[in-house]
Design a protein around this motif. Structure first.
Motif, mmCIF file in Angstrom:
data_model
loop_
_atom_site.group_PDB
_atom_site.id
_atom_site.type_symbol
_atom_site.label_atom_id
_atom_site.label_comp_id
_atom_site.label_asym_id
_atom_site.label_seq_id
_atom_site.Cartn_x
_atom_site.Cartn_y
_atom_site.Cartn_z
ATOM 1 N N SER A 144 31.913 33.411 38.913
ATOM 2 C CA SER A 144 32.010 34.326 37.558
ATOM 3 C C SER A 144 32.218 32.918 36.105
ATOM 4 O O SER A 144 32.887 32.273 37.033
ATOM 5 C CB SER A 144 33.704 34.596 37.640
ATOM 6 N N ILE A 146 32.426 33.287 33.288
ATOM 7 C CA ILE A 146 33.160 33.159 32.455
ATOM 8 C C ILE A 146 35.011 32.213 32.286
ATOM 9 O O ILE A 146 34.918 31.079 31.469
ATOM 10 C CB ILE A 146 33.937 34.615 32.502
ATOM 11 N N LEU A 147 34.995 32.421 33.765
ATOM 12 C CA LEU A 147 36.183 31.526 34.269
ATOM 13 C C LEU A 147 35.508 29.879 34.605
ATOM 14 O O LEU A 147 36.539 29.483 33.843
ATOM 15 C CB LEU A 147 36.515 31.938 35.431
ATOM 16 N N VAL A 148 34.855 30.113 34.790
ATOM 17 C CA VAL A 148 34.538 28.545 34.906
ATOM 18 C C VAL A 148 33.628 27.325 33.825
ATOM 19 O O VAL A 148 34.522 26.772 33.171
ATOM 20 C CB VAL A 148 32.966 28.348 35.735
ATOM 21 N N LEU A 150 34.894 28.419 31.039
ATOM 22 C CA LEU A 150 36.250 28.359 30.636
ATOM 23 C C LEU A 150 37.475 26.939 30.786
ATOM 24 O O LEU A 150 37.847 26.036 30.288
ATOM 25 C CB LEU A 150 36.918 29.706 30.006
ATOM 26 N N MET A 151 36.926 27.083 32.316
ATOM 27 C CA MET A 151 38.000 25.848 32.311
ATOM 28 C C MET A 151 37.586 24.411 32.310
ATOM 29 O O MET A 151 37.955 23.811 32.447
ATOM 30 C CB MET A 151 38.014 25.626 34.559
ATOM 31 N N TRP B 225 43.892 32.576 31.699
ATOM 32 C CA TRP B 225 42.194 32.319 32.361
ATOM 33 C C TRP B 225 42.584 32.162 34.180
ATOM 34 O O TRP B 225 41.905 32.521 34.883
ATOM 35 C CB TRP B 225 42.156 31.397 31.608
ATOM 36 N N ALA B 229 41.890 33.883 37.689
ATOM 37 C CA ALA B 229 40.907 33.101 38.543
ATOM 38 C C ALA B 229 41.468 34.461 39.670
ATOM 39 O O ALA B 229 41.294 34.166 40.892
ATOM 40 C CB ALA B 229 41.148 32.220 38.117
ATOM 41 N N TYR B 275 42.519 22.711 36.670
ATOM 42 C CA TYR B 275 41.345 23.827 36.016
ATOM 43 C C TYR B 275 40.445 23.116 37.021
ATOM 44 O O TYR B 275 39.774 24.411 37.074
ATOM 45 C CB TYR B 275 40.474 22.706 34.504
ATOM 46 N N THR B 278 41.346 25.605 39.783
ATOM 47 C CA THR B 278 40.556 26.865 39.643
ATOM 48 C C THR B 278 39.211 27.263 39.768
ATOM 49 O O THR B 278 38.905 27.984 41.177
ATOM 50 C CB THR B 278 41.008 27.112 38.314
ATOM 51 N N ILE B 279 39.010 26.395 39.504
ATOM 52 C CA ILE B 279 36.760 26.131 39.767
ATOM 53 C C ILE B 279 36.562 25.811 41.298
ATOM 54 O O ILE B 279 35.948 26.280 41.750
ATOM 55 C CB ILE B 279 35.883 25.286 38.828
ATOM 56 N N LEU B 282 37.730 29.227 42.852
ATOM 57 C CA LEU B 282 36.283 30.247 42.272
ATOM 58 C C LEU B 282 35.422 29.765 43.495
ATOM 59 O O LEU B 282 34.678 31.190 43.621
ATOM 60 C CB LEU B 282 35.686 30.375 41.026
ATOM 61 N N CYS B 286 34.222 32.771 46.401
ATOM 62 C CA CYS B 286 33.083 33.699 46.101
ATOM 63 C C CYS B 286 31.534 33.063 46.544
ATOM 64 O O CYS B 286 31.049 34.120 46.484
ATOM 65 C CB CYS B 286 32.815 33.249 44.673
#
Lengths: 362, 307
Positions: A144, A146-148, A150-151, B225, B229, B275, B278-279, B282, B286
Motif C-alpha cells: 500500500s 498510502i501506508l508506506v 506515510l511511514m 497508521w 498496517a 516506522y 512497519t514498511i 508490509l 504483501c
C-alpha cells in the motif's frame, strides 16, 4: 431523509459549485465556533479572513504560504487522478529541504550563480528519491503506497531532527538545533521590496502551467486519467499501471522537494528541526478542494493559505488557539466530500399521489 | 543483561502494544464489513484528548475511558455518515477524518498541555504477581491490557462462529448478494465502523491515561497508521493482530532501551524503528499476493448502494 436519485450523468455545475458550497459551510461553522469561543463573530470573521489579506504585506504573506501548497497540491492532484495515493508529501518536502540544505552548507561562502539552481535540482531529486520508495514497493511488492509514504514522513522528520541536532548543527549557534544561515547565493531572490515573497512563487506558477499541459495535452497524462477513471479500460488498452504509479510519485515527489527548497532557501534561510507546518498534508485537502485540476489547486491553495495566515492573525489579536487552523482545514474537506454527493445524485422529487383515476395508466 | 532487564523490557512491550491491539481489532471488524477507515490516527488523537480531559476534570479514569470510547464513536459516526449514507470516497474521507481529528484534538487539548493525571493502576494480582519471573511478566498490568486481549478472543469468536460475525463477513465479501438475501448491509457496516471507532478512541486514551499520563499534540505519532498496517499484517485475522501488536510494541520499546542495551546509535535512528519495521513487514506480507487475496475482504473500500 429525502430519497436520493442517481443523476444520469455527473453534474458539471455541481462539480464547480461544490468547492464553493464547502467553503461557505466552513465559514458558517467558523462563525458558530467563534461565537462559542466568546468572540463577536463578525469581528472575529474580519480578523481571521479579511484583515490578513487587506495589506500589501498580508497579500505577500498569503502568496508566500500558498507557494508550497501549490507545488505539493499540483503534484498530489496528478497522482490522485490516476488513483495513486501519495500522502507522504510532507516527508518528500522535508527530504527536498535536507538535500538543498546540504548543498547550501557544502558550498557555504561560494558566491556563484549556480548554487541556487543546484539546490533546486538537489531538492527535486531528494523529494523524488523519497517518493521512489513507495512507488517501488507498490509496483514490485504490491505494498500500500498510502501506508508506506506515510511511514516515510515520520522517518524524514526524525532524519532532519538528527541532522540539526548533530552533523549539521551550527557550531556558533549557541547550541540551538539549527544549521548555519545560508549565504546570499543560496537564498531565493525576493520579488518585491519589503515583502518576504520570493522567486519560488513564479516557479510554482510555472509548475501549474506545466501540470495543466501534462494533464490536458500529453498522452502520458491521458493514460493516467484513464487509469484512474476506468482501470479495466486502461488495462484493455494496454496502459501500464506501474508506469502511472512511478510517474505520479516521481512528479509529486519532485514538486514537494522543490517546495522544501522554497522554504529553506526562502523564509527560513536555514535548516530547522521542522521545515513544514504540515504543508504536505494540507496539500491533500488542496488537491481535493481544487477538484484535482491544476487551476483549481491554485485557487484552493490561496484559500488554504488564508486559513494559515488567518489562524496566526486570530492567535495574536483574539488569543484564539492556533489549532483552529487545522480544525478549519479538516472541516473544509469534510464539507467538500459531502457536497460532492450532488455531483452524482440529486434529491428525488416527492412522488405525486395519483388521485385522478384517469391518470392511472391502464 | 540480567533477567530484571528482560522483564522490564517485555513488560513495557505489553503497554506499548495495547493501543495497537485495541485500534487494530476495531479496524479489523470495520474492514471485514468492507469499510476501510483511514481515519484511525485522527480518532485515536481525539480519544486521547477526550479521555485525558475528562479524567483530569472528574478524577475518574473510568469516565475518561468512557469519554474516549464515546468520542471515538462520534467521529466514526461522522465517517460512516459520509461514506455509507452520502457515498463519499472512503480513502478521501478517511484522510479528511485524520486531518480533522488532528486539528480537533489540538484545539480541545490547548489548555491541557503540561498537566498530568494519575495513570491507570496496575492490577497486582495477589500471590500470582509475586511469582518469580512469571509474576512481573504476566500479572502486573492494568485492566486494559488484560481487557484488550480478552476482547480479541471475543471478536475472533464472534467473527468466526456467531451469526452477526457471519453477516459482517458476508457484507464485506459480497454486499450485493448479502442485500439480496435480506441482510441490512448499511446497518451492519454502520455498526462495524462504530465499533472500530470506539476501540480506536479507547486505544488513544490508553496512550494519554496509561502509557504517558499526559496530553501532547500529535502524541499518537503515527500509531493509527501502524494499526492500519497491522490489519494487513494480520491478514484480517484477529490472532494476527495480537502477534503483530506485541511485535511492534517490542520494536517501539527498543528505542527507549537502546542506550541501556549499549547501542551506540543516535536516538532518532532508534525512533525510526517502528516506522521502518512497519514498511518491512508490509513488504513481506504483501509480496505474496495469494495471502492477501485469500483473506482480504472482497469489497474492501468499495461503496454499496441498494438500488
Amino acid at each position: 431523509m429525502p430519497r436520493l436519485e442517481a443523476r444520469p450523468e455527473p453534474s458539471r455545475a455541481m462539480m464547480l459549485a461544490s468547492p464553493l458550497l464547502a467553503a461557505l459551510a466552513m465559514l458558517a461553522t467558523g462563525s458558530l465556533l467563534f461565537l462559542f469561543l466568546g468572540q463577536e463573530p463578525l469581528h472575529a470573521f474580519y480578523v481571521y479572513f479579511i484583515k490578513p489579506a487587506s495589506t500589501a504585506y498580508g497579500v505577500g504573506e498569503l502568496l508566500l504560504k500558498a507557494t508550497p501548497l501549490i507545488l505539493c497540491g499540483v503534484g498530489l492532484a496528478i497522482g490522485f487522478r490516476a488513483d495513486v495515493h501519495n500522502i507522504g508529501a510532507d516527508g518528500q518536502l522535508t527530504m527536498g529541504a535536507i538535500a538543498a540544505g546540504c548543498v547550501a552548507l557544502y558550498f557555504d561562502g561560494v558566491e556563484a550563480p549556480w548554487v541556487l539552481p543546484l539546490m533546486l535540482v538537489a531538492g527535486a531529486l531528494g523529494g523524488m528519491a523519497w517518493a521512489a520508495i513507495p512507488a517501488l514497493l507498490r509496483t514490485r511488492f504490491n505494498t500500500s503506497e498510502i501506508l508506506v509514504s506515510l511511514m516515510l514522513v515520520y522517518i524524514a522528520y526524525l532524519f532532519l531532527s538528527y541532522l540539526v541536532h548533530g552533523p549539521l548543527r551550527d557550531p556558533a549557534g549557541y547550541n540551538f538545533p539549527q544549521s548555519k544561515m545560508f549565504g546570499e547565493s543560496a537564498t531565493l531572490p525576493l520579488l518585491v521590496e519589503g515583502l518576504r515573497l520570493n522567486a519560488a512563487l513564479p516557479l510554482s506558477l510555472l509548475c501549474v502551467l506545466g501540470a495543466w499541459f501534462f494533464c490536458k495535452h500529453t498522452f502520458a497524462g491521458y493514460r493516467m486519467r484513464i487509469g484512474g477513471m476506468a482501470p479495466a479500460a486502461a488495462l484493455y488498452a494496454g496502459f501500464s499501471a506501474p508506469k502511472n504509479v512511478w510517474l505520479a510519485f516521481l512528479v509529486s515527489g519532485a514538486l514537494a522537494g522543490i517546495a522544501g527548497v522554497g522554504e529553506v532557501a526562502g523564509p527560513l534561510g536555514q535548516l530547522q528541526p521542522s521545515v513544514s507546518p504540515g504543508y504536505g498534508f494540507a496539500a491533500i485537502i488542496v488537491a481535493y478542494v481544487g477538484r484535482l485540476h491544476p487551476v483549481g489547486v491554485l485557487l484552493a491553495s490561496l484559500l488554504m493559505s488564508l486559513l494559515y495566515i488567518g489562524g496566526e492573525s486570530a492567535q495574536i489579536e483574539l488569543q484564539l488557539p492556533s489549532a483552529i487552523t487545522g480544525l478549519f482545514q479538516g472541516l473544509l474537506l469534510f464539507y467538500l466530500l459531502a457536497a460532492d454527493l450532488f455531483i452524482h445524485y440529486r434529491f428525488k422529487p416527492r412522488q405525486r399521489a395519483l388521485t385522478n383515476p384517469a391518470e392511472i395508466p391502464a | 543483561m540480567n533477567s530484571d532487564y528482560v522483564i522490564a523490557f517485555l513488560a513495557s512491550t505489553a503497554g506499548a502494544a495495547t493501543p495497537l491491539v485495541l485500534a487494530s481489532t476495531g479496524e479489523l471488524v470495520a474492514e471485514r464489513s468492507g469499510v476501510l477507515n483511514l481515519g484511525l490516527e485522527g480518532i485515536m488523537l481525539v480519544g486521547a484528548v477526550a479521555g485525558f480531559s475528562v479524567t483530569l476534570h472528574t478524577g475518574s479514569l473510568g469516565l475518561g475511558l468512557l469519554a474516549a470510547l464515546v468520542a471515538g464513536m462520534a467521529l466514526a459516526l461522522v465517517f460512516a455518515f459520509l461514506v455509507l449514507t452520502l457515498q463519499t470516497n472512503q480513502v478521501a474521507t478517511g484522510l479528511a477524518l485524520t486531518l480533522f481529528g488532528i486539528g480537533l484534538s489540538a484545539f480541545l487539548g490547548r489548555d491541557l498541555v503540561g498537566q498530568t493525571v494519575t495513570p491507570l493502576p496496575r492490577l497486582d494480582l495477589p500471590i500470582l504477581s509475586d511469582l518469580p519471573f512469571v509474576g512481573p511478566l504476566l500479572f502486573r498490568f492494568d485492566g486494559v491490557v488484560y481487557g484488550s486481549l480478552a476482547l480479541v478472543a471475543v471478536v475472533a469468536w464472534l467473527l468466526a462462529k456467531s451469526r452477526i460475525g457471519l453477516q459482517i463477513r458476508a457484507v464485506g465479501e459480497a454486499p450485493h448478494s448479502a442485500h439480496a438475501i435480506g441482510m441490512p448491509v448499511v446497518r451492519l457496516r454502520y455498526a462495524s465502523v462504530l465499533f472500530g471507532g470506539a476501540l480506536a478512541g479507547l486505544g488513544g486514551a490508553y496512550l494519554s491515561l496509561a502509557l504517558t499520563p499526559m496530553w501532547a499534540e500529535g502524541m499518537t505519532a503515527g500509531r493509527g497508521w501502524i494499526a492500519l498496517a497491522q490489519v494487513v499484517f494480520a491478514t484480517w485475522k484477529p490472532r494476527g493482530v495480537v502477534l503483530g501488536a506485541y511485535l511492534f510494541g517490542g520494536v517501539t520499546v527498543l528505542q527507549f532501551h537502546g542506550q541501556g542495551l549499549g547501542l551506540a546509535v543516535p536516538s532518532e535512528f532508534l525512533s525510526m524503528l517502528p516506522y521502518l519495521a512497519t514498511i518491512v513487514v508490509l513488504v513481506i506480507i504483501c509480496r505474496n499476493p495469494q495471502t492477501i487475496l485469500l483473506n482480504k475482504p472482497m469489497s474492501l473500500g468499495q461503496n454499496f448502494r441498494a438500488d
